[in-house]
Design a protein around this motif. Structure first.
Motif, mmCIF file in Angstrom:
data_model
loop_
_atom_site.group_PDB
_atom_site.id
_atom_site.type_symbol
_atom_site.label_atom_id
_atom_site.label_comp_id
_atom_site.label_asym_id
_atom_site.label_seq_id
_atom_site.Cartn_x
_atom_site.Cartn_y
_atom_site.Cartn_z
ATOM 1 N N ALA A 166 -44.760 -26.307 -48.594
ATOM 2 C CA ALA A 166 -45.293 -25.656 -49.795
ATOM 3 C C ALA A 166 -45.182 -26.541 -51.022
ATOM 4 O O ALA A 166 -45.875 -26.310 -52.023
ATOM 5 N N ARG A 167 -44.352 -27.562 -50.982
ATOM 6 C CA ARG A 167 -44.187 -28.466 -52.122
ATOM 7 C C ARG A 167 -45.178 -29.624 -52.111
ATOM 8 O O ARG A 167 -45.204 -30.414 -53.049
ATOM 9 N N THR A 168 -45.992 -29.727 -51.086
ATOM 10 C CA THR A 168 -46.954 -30.822 -50.988
ATOM 11 C C THR A 168 -48.293 -30.408 -51.587
ATOM 12 O O THR A 168 -48.566 -29.225 -51.813
ATOM 13 N N ASP A 169 -49.152 -31.395 -51.824
ATOM 14 C CA ASP A 169 -50.485 -31.124 -52.374
ATOM 15 C C ASP A 169 -51.409 -30.500 -51.335
ATOM 16 O O ASP A 169 -52.327 -29.750 -51.688
ATOM 17 N N GLN A 201 -57.582 -22.364 -46.473
ATOM 18 C CA GLN A 201 -57.924 -21.583 -45.288
ATOM 19 C C GLN A 201 -57.024 -21.942 -44.107
ATOM 20 O O GLN A 201 -56.564 -21.051 -43.374
ATOM 21 N N GLU A 202 -56.751 -23.217 -43.932
ATOM 22 C CA GLU A 202 -55.873 -23.627 -42.838
ATOM 23 C C GLU A 202 -54.451 -23.133 -43.057
ATOM 24 O O GLU A 202 -53.765 -22.759 -42.100
ATOM 25 N N VAL A 203 -54.022 -23.118 -44.305
ATOM 26 C CA VAL A 203 -52.678 -22.619 -44.616
ATOM 27 C C VAL A 203 -52.585 -21.122 -44.316
ATOM 28 O O VAL A 203 -51.585 -20.644 -43.759
ATOM 29 N N GLN A 204 -53.633 -20.369 -44.647
ATOM 30 C CA GLN A 204 -53.631 -18.929 -44.378
ATOM 31 C C GLN A 204 -53.528 -18.649 -42.881
ATOM 32 O O GLN A 204 -52.733 -17.811 -42.443
ATOM 33 N N TRP A 205 -54.329 -19.352 -42.088
ATOM 34 C CA TRP A 205 -54.259 -19.157 -40.644
ATOM 35 C C TRP A 205 -52.932 -19.651 -40.086
ATOM 36 O O TRP A 205 -52.396 -19.086 -39.123
ATOM 37 N N GLY A 206 -52.396 -20.701 -40.679
ATOM 38 C CA GLY A 206 -51.081 -21.170 -40.257
ATOM 39 C C GLY A 206 -49.996 -20.135 -40.503
ATOM 40 O O GLY A 206 -49.098 -19.944 -39.668
ATOM 41 N N LEU A 207 -50.089 -19.436 -41.638
ATOM 42 C CA LEU A 207 -49.135 -18.367 -41.914
ATOM 43 C C LEU A 207 -49.283 -17.215 -40.931
ATOM 44 O O LEU A 207 -48.283 -16.625 -40.498
ATOM 45 N N VAL A 208 -50.522 -16.899 -40.568
ATOM 46 C CA VAL A 208 -50.746 -15.820 -39.596
ATOM 47 C C VAL A 208 -50.152 -16.191 -38.243
ATOM 48 O O VAL A 208 -49.456 -15.381 -37.597
ATOM 49 N N VAL A 209 -50.420 -17.414 -37.786
ATOM 50 C CA VAL A 209 -49.875 -17.862 -36.499
ATOM 51 C C VAL A 209 -48.352 -17.901 -36.542
ATOM 52 O O VAL A 209 -47.670 -17.480 -35.589
ATOM 53 N N SER A 210 -47.806 -18.379 -37.650
ATOM 54 C CA SER A 210 -46.347 -18.417 -37.792
ATOM 55 C C SER A 210 -45.759 -17.013 -37.768
ATOM 56 O O SER A 210 -44.693 -16.783 -37.174
ATOM 57 N N THR A 211 -46.440 -16.069 -38.408
ATOM 58 C CA THR A 211 -45.963 -14.688 -38.403
ATOM 59 C C THR A 211 -45.968 -14.101 -37.005
ATOM 60 O O THR A 211 -45.032 -13.393 -36.609
ATOM 61 N N LEU A 222 -35.563 -19.943 -38.270
ATOM 62 C CA LEU A 222 -35.025 -20.628 -39.441
ATOM 63 C C LEU A 222 -35.697 -21.979 -39.656
ATOM 64 O O LEU A 222 -36.031 -22.353 -40.791
ATOM 65 N N ALA A 223 -35.927 -22.711 -38.565
ATOM 66 C CA ALA A 223 -36.585 -24.014 -38.670
ATOM 67 C C ALA A 223 -38.019 -23.869 -39.178
ATOM 68 O O ALA A 223 -38.487 -24.677 -39.997
ATOM 69 N N MET A 224 -38.714 -22.836 -38.724
ATOM 70 C CA MET A 224 -40.079 -22.602 -39.203
ATOM 71 C C MET A 224 -40.090 -22.266 -40.693
ATOM 72 O O MET A 224 -40.954 -22.738 -41.447
ATOM 73 N N GLY A 225 -39.126 -21.458 -41.131
ATOM 74 C CA GLY A 225 -39.051 -21.133 -42.549
ATOM 75 C C GLY A 225 -38.771 -22.350 -43.416
ATOM 76 O O GLY A 225 -39.392 -22.530 -44.472
ATOM 77 N N LEU A 226 -37.864 -23.210 -42.948
ATOM 78 C CA LEU A 226 -37.577 -24.433 -43.689
ATOM 79 C C LEU A 226 -38.784 -25.366 -43.715
ATOM 80 O O LEU A 226 -39.072 -26.010 -44.730
ATOM 81 N N GLY A 227 -39.500 -25.429 -42.585
ATOM 82 C CA GLY A 227 -40.700 -26.272 -42.532
ATOM 83 C C GLY A 227 -41.764 -25.810 -43.515
ATOM 84 O O GLY A 227 -42.381 -26.632 -44.213
ATOM 85 N N TRP A 228 -41.979 -24.498 -43.608
ATOM 86 C CA TRP A 228 -42.969 -23.976 -44.546
ATOM 87 C C TRP A 228 -42.537 -24.184 -45.997
ATOM 88 O O TRP A 228 -43.366 -24.450 -46.870
#
Length: 200
Positions: free
Chosen positions: A21-24, A31-41, A11-17
């Motif tokens: 997602a609202r930032t610039d 690319q870093e966001v994509q890999w971050g999503l993979v690691v989070s998954t 839940l904390a990871m979902g809230l963090g993402w």
């Protein structure tokens, strides 16, 4: 305690993402966001595996003939985990080579299955891994489709720019302005807008 701790981290990871997602930086560092999503998954899938294992009573040494009714009910949690795994790994679209990370993760889960309370038969493990591979192939198809759509959109925009440039040199400015005003008007018929847009 283990179940609640794992779900709290998820839940904390979902809230963090959701906040990130609202930032610039979310739109700039793609690319870093994509890999971050993979690691989070991967982390979420691992925590779900641990939480479902903790939810089931320890049954590693219990034979099928000695199981009670509640033990059979608890074994259904393995099916819930399989469904949750595919939902988690397919929620966020990833590139093909990034989705290949989920194959060794699934192999590890199926390898340590005998040391956990989750029961998945040998045929079930093979089907699980085959479905993971199919998910990766679908990610490849989606990636190629997205790339083809992007290229087509670029070609259409380039063609439209060229046509507008040519017509702006050939047609009077007042005619062009009138056509643009009619295209922006809500009361102008859509079929005439499309016709004039194709001419413009």
């Amino acid at each position: 305690v283990i179940l609640l701790s794992c779900r709290a981290v998820i839940l904390a990871m979902g809230l963090g993402w959701s906040l990130f997602a609202r930032t610039d930086a979310f739109q700039e560092r793609v690319q870093e966001v994509q890999w971050g999503l993979v690691v989070s998954t991967v982390i979420v899938a691992t925590l779900m595996f641990i939480s479902y294992d903790a939810l089931i009573y320890p049954q590693i040494l219990i034979k099928l003939t000695d199981m009670h009714y509640l033990d059979y009910v608890n074994q259904q949690q393995s099916l819930v985990f399989v469904l949750a795994y595919f939902i988690v790994t397919n929620t966020h679209p990833t590139l093909f080579y990034q989705s290949l990370v989920y194959i060794p993760l699934g192999v590890v889960f199926m390898y340590i299955r005998n040391r956990t309370s989750l029961y998945i038969s040998d045929i079930g493990r093979v089907m699980f891994l085959c479905t993971v591979v199919i998910s990766c192939l679908l990610a490849h198809v989606l990636e190629q489709t997205s790339r083809a759509r992007f290229k087509t959109k670029q070609r259409v925009e380039e063609t439209q720019d060229r046509v507008e440039t040519v017509l702006s040199n050939l047609m009077p400015k007042k005619v062009l302005e009138e056509i643009k005003l009619r295209a922006q008007s809500r009361w102008w018929p859509l079929w005439r807008i499309s016709l004039e847009g194709s001419i413009v």
